[in-house]
Write a protein that holds these residues in place. Structure first.
Motif, PDB file in Angstrom:
ATOM      1  N   SER A 160      -0.777   0.908   4.754  1.00 37.85           N
ATOM      2  CA  SER A 160      -1.307   1.219   6.076  1.00 37.85           C
ATOM      3  C   SER A 160      -2.781   0.816   6.140  1.00 37.85           C
ATOM      4  O   SER A 160      -3.417   0.557   5.112  1.00 37.85           O
ATOM      5  N   ASN A 161      -3.330   0.778   7.328  1.00 35.46           N
ATOM      6  CA  ASN A 161      -4.740   0.435   7.512  1.00 35.46           C
ATOM      7  C   ASN A 161      -5.649   1.381   6.740  1.00 35.46           C
ATOM      8  O   ASN A 161      -6.590   0.951   6.066  1.00 35.46           O
ATOM      9  N   THR A 162      -5.373   2.690   6.795  1.00 37.14           N
ATOM     10  CA  THR A 162      -6.242   3.661   6.112  1.00 37.14           C
ATOM     11  C   THR A 162      -6.129   3.550   4.592  1.00 37.14           C
ATOM     12  O   THR A 162      -7.121   3.724   3.877  1.00 37.14           O
ATOM     13  N   THR A 163      -4.925   3.248   4.092  1.00 40.71           N
ATOM     14  CA  THR A 163      -4.756   3.059   2.645  1.00 40.71           C
ATOM     15  C   THR A 163      -5.514   1.824   2.170  1.00 40.71           C
ATOM     16  O   THR A 163      -6.229   1.868   1.164  1.00 40.71           O
ATOM     17  N   GLU A 251      -3.353  -9.301   1.863  1.00 47.11           N
ATOM     18  CA  GLU A 251      -2.123  -9.032   1.119  1.00 47.11           C
ATOM     19  C   GLU A 251      -1.762  -7.554   1.138  1.00 47.11           C
ATOM     20  O   GLU A 251      -0.588  -7.194   1.268  1.00 47.11           O
ATOM     21  N   MET A 252      -2.751  -6.679   1.009  1.00 44.91           N
ATOM     22  CA  MET A 252      -2.466  -5.248   1.033  1.00 44.91           C
ATOM     23  C   MET A 252      -1.865  -4.816   2.362  1.00 44.91           C
ATOM     24  O   MET A 252      -0.932  -4.005   2.410  1.00 44.91           O
ATOM     25  N   LEU A 253      -2.388  -5.354   3.452  1.00 41.75           N
ATOM     26  CA  LEU A 253      -1.979  -4.894   4.777  1.00 41.75           C
ATOM     27  C   LEU A 253      -0.788  -5.663   5.347  1.00 41.75           C
ATOM     28  O   LEU A 253      -0.052  -5.146   6.189  1.00 41.75           O
ATOM     29  N   ALA A 254      -0.594  -6.909   4.907  1.00 44.00           N
ATOM     30  CA  ALA A 254       0.530  -7.712   5.400  1.00 44.00           C
ATOM     31  C   ALA A 254       1.729  -7.647   4.458  1.00 44.00           C
ATOM     32  O   ALA A 254       2.876  -7.792   4.883  1.00 44.00           O
ATOM     33  N   GLY A 255       1.460  -7.452   3.160  1.00 44.60           N
ATOM     34  CA  GLY A 255       2.538  -7.450   2.176  1.00 44.60           C
ATOM     35  C   GLY A 255       2.728  -8.790   1.505  1.00 44.60           C
ATOM     36  O   GLY A 255       3.571  -8.939   0.618  1.00 44.60           O
ATOM     37  N   TYR A 256       1.939  -9.777   1.901  1.00 47.83           N
ATOM     38  CA  TYR A 256       2.002 -11.118   1.311  1.00 47.83           C
ATOM     39  C   TYR A 256       0.630 -11.758   1.514  1.00 47.83           C
ATOM     40  O   TYR A 256      -0.116 -11.384   2.427  1.00 47.83           O
ATOM     41  N   PRO A 257       0.235 -12.718   0.677  1.00 51.27           N
ATOM     42  CA  PRO A 257      -1.074 -13.353   0.828  1.00 51.27           C
ATOM     43  C   PRO A 257      -1.079 -14.353   1.986  1.00 51.27           C
ATOM     44  O   PRO A 257      -0.012 -14.843   2.384  1.00 51.27           O
ATOM     45  N   PRO A 258      -2.254 -14.667   2.534  1.00 44.60           N
ATOM     46  CA  PRO A 258      -2.311 -15.566   3.695  1.00 44.60           C
ATOM     47  C   PRO A 258      -1.920 -17.006   3.394  1.00 44.60           C
ATOM     48  O   PRO A 258      -1.439 -17.716   4.272  1.00 44.60           O
ATOM     49  N   PHE A 259      -2.146 -17.449   2.156  1.00 47.53           N
ATOM     50  CA  PHE A 259      -1.813 -18.827   1.785  1.00 47.53           C
ATOM     51  C   PHE A 259      -0.835 -18.786   0.614  1.00 47.53           C
ATOM     52  O   PHE A 259      -1.220 -18.449  -0.497  1.00 47.53           O
ATOM     53  N   PHE A 260       0.435 -19.089   0.854  1.00 51.69           N
ATOM     54  CA  PHE A 260       1.374 -19.111  -0.264  1.00 51.69           C
ATOM     55  C   PHE A 260       2.367 -20.246  -0.099  1.00 51.69           C
ATOM     56  O   PHE A 260       2.622 -20.728   1.007  1.00 51.69           O
ATOM     57  N   ASP A 261       2.889 -20.707  -1.230  1.00 49.86           N
ATOM     58  CA  ASP A 261       3.786 -21.855  -1.268  1.00 49.86           C
ATOM     59  C   ASP A 261       4.575 -21.781  -2.576  1.00 49.86           C
ATOM     60  O   ASP A 261       4.266 -20.956  -3.447  1.00 49.86           O
ATOM     61  N   ASP A 262       5.564 -22.648  -2.722  1.00 48.01           N
ATOM     62  CA  ASP A 262       6.374 -22.642  -3.939  1.00 48.01           C
ATOM     63  C   ASP A 262       5.649 -23.215  -5.146  1.00 48.01           C
ATOM     64  O   ASP A 262       6.055 -22.978  -6.283  1.00 48.01           O
ATOM     65  N   ASN A 263       4.592 -23.994  -4.918  1.00 37.63           N
ATOM     66  CA  ASN A 263       3.844 -24.537  -6.060  1.00 37.63           C
ATOM     67  C   ASN A 263       2.344 -24.455  -5.774  1.00 37.63           C
ATOM     68  O   ASN A 263       1.920 -24.408  -4.608  1.00 37.63           O
ATOM     69  N   PRO A 264       1.522 -24.428  -6.830  1.00 37.29           N
ATOM     70  CA  PRO A 264       0.077 -24.254  -6.667  1.00 37.29           C
ATOM     71  C   PRO A 264      -0.570 -25.292  -5.758  1.00 37.29           C
ATOM     72  O   PRO A 264      -1.473 -24.955  -4.977  1.00 37.29           O
ATOM     73  N   PHE A 265      -0.116 -26.558  -5.822  1.00 34.50           N
ATOM     74  CA  PHE A 265      -0.777 -27.581  -5.014  1.00 34.50           C
ATOM     75  C   PHE A 265      -0.534 -27.362  -3.522  1.00 34.50           C
ATOM     76  O   PHE A 265      -1.400 -27.636  -2.691  1.00 34.50           O
ATOM     77  N   LEU A 282      -1.837  -5.888  12.465  1.00 36.14           N
ATOM     78  CA  LEU A 282      -3.162  -5.704  11.857  1.00 36.14           C
ATOM     79  C   LEU A 282      -4.207  -5.257  12.880  1.00 36.14           C
ATOM     80  O   LEU A 282      -4.253  -5.747  13.997  1.00 36.14           O
ATOM     81  N   ASP A 283      -5.040  -4.324  12.424  1.00 38.54           N
ATOM     82  CA  ASP A 283      -6.149  -3.788  13.221  1.00 38.54           C
ATOM     83  C   ASP A 283      -7.125  -4.907  13.608  1.00 38.54           C
ATOM     84  O   ASP A 283      -7.383  -5.823  12.822  1.00 38.54           O
ATOM     85  N   PHE A 284      -7.683  -4.824  14.803  1.00 42.44           N
ATOM     86  CA  PHE A 284      -8.611  -5.852  15.302  1.00 42.44           C
ATOM     87  C   PHE A 284      -9.797  -6.048  14.355  1.00 42.44           C
ATOM     88  O   PHE A 284     -10.177  -7.176  14.034  1.00 42.44           O
ATOM     89  N   TYR A 285     -10.386  -4.933  13.910  1.00 43.83           N
ATOM     90  CA  TYR A 285     -11.586  -5.031  13.074  1.00 43.83           C
ATOM     91  C   TYR A 285     -11.288  -5.609  11.692  1.00 43.83           C
ATOM     92  O   TYR A 285     -12.099  -6.348  11.133  1.00 43.83           O
ATOM     93  N   VAL A 286     -10.107  -5.272  11.140  1.00 37.83           N
ATOM     94  CA  VAL A 286      -9.805  -5.809   9.812  1.00 37.83           C
ATOM     95  C   VAL A 286      -9.535  -7.307   9.900  1.00 37.83           C
ATOM     96  O   VAL A 286      -9.887  -8.073   8.980  1.00 37.83           O
TER      97      VAL A 286
END
Length: 373
Positions: A160-163, A251-265, A282-286
């Motif tokens: 959650s936002n507060t967590t 990642e904490m608030l969405a459950g996944y990172p903003p940039f992800f793919d099957d391989n590092p490149f 997601l909260d406006f301020y965050v």
């Protein structure tokens, strides 16, 4: 399976200096706090040091009884140990010297010791003793019974936002303190954040941390968390930690990172493109805070400008936070781990108890690399 779990199992190792998600190069082993027994005190502000650095007493391997393995890695294993006389619990990180050399991690190991010897803060792991014999390097640290923040994030899907606000506030204090010591952490992610028995954080795994007066060019970190300047080999400094904090909050608030793919490149391409897509909840301020951390131009990145961490603490998302109370551990943790006693290992995975002692001794020329360890 949640999106968090889907991407969590696929972080791949693509360089000795790049730490994957599930099989960490330096140690999947999480070492940390026995907080009630040996708590370091803060004298107020977020960037303040503790009262005194950990004692310099000499320990003896024969006095440490191995209870269980609480983590494994490419060249490391971490044991929960109990000192026979005092009955105190510790985490003992044990690293194979030949593997450290083979993976060219000698300097990272030395950096880790140097950094841990210097720091003392309520939200950072502490080092009590280092040792080496003819096969292994040893680091004796606090044991944190609460487990990794990653485990709680994975089980809940997202926070959650507060967590997220609680954990971010404590992390900001930890980063501010490290930067005040001219230390760049370089491996912020949920796996490296431990919870003590009360639910407060401790950053652990300082294998990529470094004392830094200018810039460094080493490629290290976790793919999803790497700042653009690291990927582009432009030389990087402490600003990478604020970028990583932006990734972590997302990642904490969405459950996944903003940039992800099957391989590092693929991940790197998305990082350099810098396109952010926020979940609707997601909260406006965050969202505003994350955008200000994930600025490709580090000269304009929040936390890396003239006022440093003060700019971060003044952001509107933190308007309810009493920054004086944070390092005093006065904020109420949103998660209190189930811990039955100081040596409880139930919040960690179960690992097979392999016998490492059969490895042959290493030659003297290799031992000389670690003569001061």
């Amino acid at each position: 399976m949640s999106r968090c779990e889907l991407r969590g199992v696929s972080r791949t190792q693509n360089s000795p200096g790049v730490s994957p998600r599930e099989d960490m190069a330096t140690s999947k082993a999480k070492v940390g706090v026995n907080s009630e027994a040996r708590e370091s005190k803060s004298n107020g502000g977020c960037g303040s040091a503790g009262e005194a650095s950990p004692n310099k007493r000499i320990y003896n391997l024969d006095d440490l009884e191995i209870i269980a393995t609480v983590g494994t890695g490419t060249f490391g294993r971490v044991f929960l140990v109990q000192e026979r006389q005092s009955r105190a619990f510790y985490a003992l990180k044990q690293m194979k010297i030949p593997d450290v050399i083979r993976l060219k991690q000698e300097q990272h190991v030395h950096n880790e010791k140097e950094v841990l010897t210097e720091i003392n803060h309520p939200f950072l792991i502490r080092l009590f003793w280092t040792h080496h014999d003819e096969r292994f390097l040893y680091m004796l640290m606090d044991y944190v019974p609460g487990g990794e923040l990653f485990s709680y994030l994975r089980s809940r899907g997202r926070f959650s936002n507060t967590t997220g606000l609680f954990y971010t506030s404590e992390i900001v204090c930890a980063i501010e303190y490290l930067h005040s010591k001219e230390i760049v952490y370089r491996d912020l992610k949920p796996e490296n954040i431990l919870l003590d028995s009360e639910g407060h954080i401790r950053l652990t795994d300082f294998g990529f941390a470094k004392k830094l007066t200018d810039r460094t060019w080493t490629l290290c970190g976790t793919p999803e968390y790497l700042a653009p300047e690291v990927i582009q080999s432009k030389g990087h400094g402490r600003a990478v930690d604020w970028w990583a904090l932006g990734i972590l909050i997302f990642e904490m608030l969405a459950g996944y990172p903003p940039f992800f793919d099957d391989n590092p490149f693929g991940i790197y391409q998305k990082i350099l493109a810098g396109k952010l897509e926020f979940p609707r909840h997601l909260d406006f301020y965050v969202k505003d805070l994350i955008k200000k951390f994930l600025v490709i131009d580090r000269a304009r990145r929040l936390g890396n400008m003239k006022n440093g961490a003060d700019d971060v603490k003044k952001h509107r998302w933190f308007k309810t936070i009493d920054w004086e109370a944070v390092p005093l551990r006065k904020l109420k943790p949103p998660v209190v781990p189930k811990v039955s006693h100081e040596g409880d290992t139930s919040n960690f995975d179960v690992y097979p108890e392999d016998d490492w002692k059969k490895d042959p001794p290493v030659p003297q020329k290799d031992l000389d690399i670690f003569k001061n360890f």
